[in-house]
Design an enzyme around this catalytic site. Structure first.
Site, mmCIF file in Angstrom:
data_model
loop_
_atom_site.group_PDB
_atom_site.id
_atom_site.type_symbol
_atom_site.label_atom_id
_atom_site.label_comp_id
_atom_site.label_asym_id
_atom_site.label_seq_id
_atom_site.Cartn_x
_atom_site.Cartn_y
_atom_site.Cartn_z
ATOM 1 N N SER A 134 -7.088 59.911 5.092
ATOM 2 C CA SER A 134 -6.113 58.897 5.513
ATOM 3 C C SER A 134 -4.710 59.334 5.138
ATOM 4 O O SER A 134 -4.529 60.105 4.188
ATOM 5 C CB SER A 134 -6.452 57.585 4.796
ATOM 6 O OG SER A 134 -5.425 56.642 4.968
ATOM 7 N N TYR A 147 -7.498 52.653 -2.703
ATOM 8 C CA TYR A 147 -8.013 53.403 -1.538
ATOM 9 C C TYR A 147 -7.328 54.768 -1.447
ATOM 10 O O TYR A 147 -7.987 55.798 -1.253
ATOM 11 C CB TYR A 147 -7.739 52.571 -0.292
ATOM 12 C CG TYR A 147 -8.052 53.214 1.036
ATOM 13 C CD1 TYR A 147 -9.329 53.157 1.582
ATOM 14 C CD2 TYR A 147 -7.049 53.849 1.783
ATOM 15 C CE1 TYR A 147 -9.599 53.721 2.820
ATOM 16 C CE2 TYR A 147 -7.318 54.407 3.023
ATOM 17 C CZ TYR A 147 -8.592 54.339 3.537
ATOM 18 O OH TYR A 147 -8.857 54.903 4.772
HETATM 19 N N1 LIG Z 1 -9.203 52.339 10.770
HETATM 20 C C1 LIG Z 1 -8.155 53.001 10.339
HETATM 21 O O1 LIG Z 1 -6.993 52.636 10.665
HETATM 22 C C2 LIG Z 1 -8.322 54.196 9.466
HETATM 23 C C3 LIG Z 1 -7.185 54.919 9.110
HETATM 24 C C4 LIG Z 1 -7.334 56.050 8.286
HETATM 25 C C5 LIG Z 1 -8.596 56.422 7.863
HETATM 26 N N2 LIG Z 1 -9.699 55.694 8.204
HETATM 27 C C6 LIG Z 1 -11.005 56.145 7.718
HETATM 28 O O2 LIG Z 1 -11.884 56.282 8.826
HETATM 29 C C7 LIG Z 1 -13.241 56.092 8.390
HETATM 30 C C8 LIG Z 1 -13.917 55.053 9.281
HETATM 31 O O3 LIG Z 1 -13.223 53.825 9.118
HETATM 32 P P1 LIG Z 1 -13.318 52.626 10.177
HETATM 33 O O4 LIG Z 1 -11.959 52.067 10.278
HETATM 34 O O5 LIG Z 1 -14.061 53.049 11.374
HETATM 35 O O6 LIG Z 1 -14.190 51.577 9.293
HETATM 36 P P2 LIG Z 1 -15.232 50.440 9.725
HETATM 37 O O7 LIG Z 1 -14.950 49.935 11.075
HETATM 38 O O8 LIG Z 1 -15.236 49.495 8.578
HETATM 39 O O9 LIG Z 1 -16.620 51.230 9.784
HETATM 40 C C9 LIG Z 1 -17.152 51.778 8.617
HETATM 41 C C10 LIG Z 1 -18.526 52.330 8.907
HETATM 42 O O10 LIG Z 1 -19.058 52.884 7.688
HETATM 43 C C11 LIG Z 1 -20.257 52.189 7.342
HETATM 44 N N3 LIG Z 1 -20.317 52.117 5.886
HETATM 45 C C12 LIG Z 1 -19.427 51.529 5.063
HETATM 46 N N4 LIG Z 1 -19.830 51.653 3.798
HETATM 47 C C13 LIG Z 1 -20.996 52.359 3.831
HETATM 48 C C14 LIG Z 1 -21.889 52.808 2.847
HETATM 49 N N5 LIG Z 1 -21.681 52.542 1.546
HETATM 50 N N6 LIG Z 1 -22.984 53.511 3.219
HETATM 51 C C15 LIG Z 1 -23.203 53.781 4.530
HETATM 52 N N7 LIG Z 1 -22.381 53.386 5.507
HETATM 53 C C16 LIG Z 1 -21.298 52.670 5.156
HETATM 54 C C17 LIG Z 1 -20.157 50.833 8.049
HETATM 55 O O11 LIG Z 1 -21.407 50.229 8.301
HETATM 56 P P3 LIG Z 1 -22.106 49.225 7.223
HETATM 57 O O12 LIG Z 1 -21.032 48.291 6.736
HETATM 58 O O13 LIG Z 1 -23.209 48.555 7.968
HETATM 59 O O14 LIG Z 1 -22.619 50.118 6.124
HETATM 60 C C18 LIG Z 1 -19.512 51.270 9.364
HETATM 61 O O15 LIG Z 1 -20.463 51.864 10.214
HETATM 62 C C19 LIG Z 1 -13.161 55.671 6.924
HETATM 63 O O16 LIG Z 1 -13.392 56.780 6.088
HETATM 64 C C20 LIG Z 1 -11.720 55.186 6.785
HETATM 65 O O17 LIG Z 1 -11.269 55.290 5.457
HETATM 66 C C21 LIG Z 1 -9.595 54.595 9.006
#
Ligand SMILES: NC(=O)c1ccc[n+]([C@@H]2O[C@H](COP(=O)([O-])OP(=O)(O)OC[C@H]3O[C@@H](n4cnc5c(N)ncnc54)[C@H](OP(=O)(O)O)[C@@H]3O)[C@@H](O)[C@H]2O)c1
Length: 228
Positions: A134, A147
């Site tokens: 991130s 985070y």
């Molecule tokens: N969205 C943004 O703006 C953004 C920006 C920068 C970086 N990121 C990074 O991108 C990645 C994906 O984020 P996202 O925004 O797509 O998040 P999200 O929509 O919350 O999705 C997270 C995914 O990870 C799974 N997950 C969470 N905790 C878990 C665990 N302990 N074990 C197994 N699975 C787990 C969730 O399913 P369950 O809850 O069912 O486990 C879900 O499938 C992350 O690493 C985040 O830090 C996101």
């Protein structure tokens, strides 16, 4: 293998890599959402094994390794599963230490431990590790200390892994702001509909992987393929 592929970026990336011909292993904790994501990939002609569990659980990580062994080879591990930590985002002055520890467990310890388990398979295939980080790992945004510190730790772990595993590719990449559940948690009650859908950055990651770019830190915004 893509962790956290039941929604958000992980689900979009899984669908995109399935279209590229990858057979997938995906995980998440919520079985219903994970099965739905797997069904969508299969309906589009893809091959996917869904393993329900929590990446912080050693038994679940062992199950993922078994799934990779059963597949016969592993070319790519995407450590995408992550947590925002406490929401609304507290100042570091007020960050509950237990929530800080939990954020490090999911965002740092689990991906490093999963990578350790997969390294023998990745070395055998000359594969790659992609750790999703991130801009909060390198920028000082108020409220993002827990985070951001965890993502910074993941970035440096990736950096060292790249120096140690010269035959592999090790990438750590900032996807940019995306319209996902995690992003909404970071901005509770706010309208985030101006953020791009996670599908929008998939071509950037497909390029990183298919061109086997050098190990290092990337931003999805800088990797977007130029239209011919
Ligand atoms: N969205 C943004 O703006 C953004 C920006 C920068 C970086 N990121 C990074 O991108 C990645 C994906 O984020 P996202 O925004 O797509 O998040 P999200 O929509 O919350 O999705 C997270 C995914 O990870 C799974 N997950 C969470 N905790 C878990 C665990 N302990 N074990 C197994 N699975 C787990 C969730 O399913 P369950 O809850 O069912 O486990 C879900 O499938 C992350 O690493 C985040 O830090 C996101």
């Amino acid at each position: 293998m893509i962790t956290g592929a039941s929604r958000g970026l992980g689900r979009a990336l899984a669908a995109g890599l399935a279209r590229e011909g990858y057979d997938l292993i995906i995980d998440a904790r919520d079985a219903t959402a994970l099965d739905a994501a797997a069904d969508r990939i299969r309906a589009a002609g893809g091959t996917v094994t869904a393993v329900v569990g929590d990446v912080t659980d050693p038994a679940h990580r062992a199950a993922l390794r078994q799934a990779a062994e059963a597949a016969g080879r592993l070319d790519l591990l995407v450590n995408n599963a992550g947590t925002l930590g406490a929401s609304p985002l507290p100042a570091l002055a007020d960050y509950p230490p237990d929530e800080l520890r939990a954020a490090f467990e999911v965002n740092v310890i689990a991906p490093v431990a999963l990578t350790q388990l997969m390294l023998p398979l990745l070395r055998a295939s000359g594969g790659a590790v992609l750790n999703i980080t991130s801009d909060a790992a390198v920028e000082a945004y108020a409220g993002w200390g827990g985070y951001g510190a965890a993502k910074a730790a993941l970035e440096q772990a990736s950096n060292v892994l790249a120096a140690e595993e010269l035959a592999l590719r090790v990438w750590w990449a900032d996807p940019g702001d995306l319209r996902t559940d995690m992003h909404q948690l970071a901005f509770p009650g706010e309208d985030i509909s101006d953020r791009p859908e996670p599908e929008s950055v998939v071509p950037a990651f497909v390029r990183l992987i298919s061109e086997r770019l050098p190990s290092g830190r990337y931003r999805a915004a800088h990797l977007m393929p130029v239209a011919p």
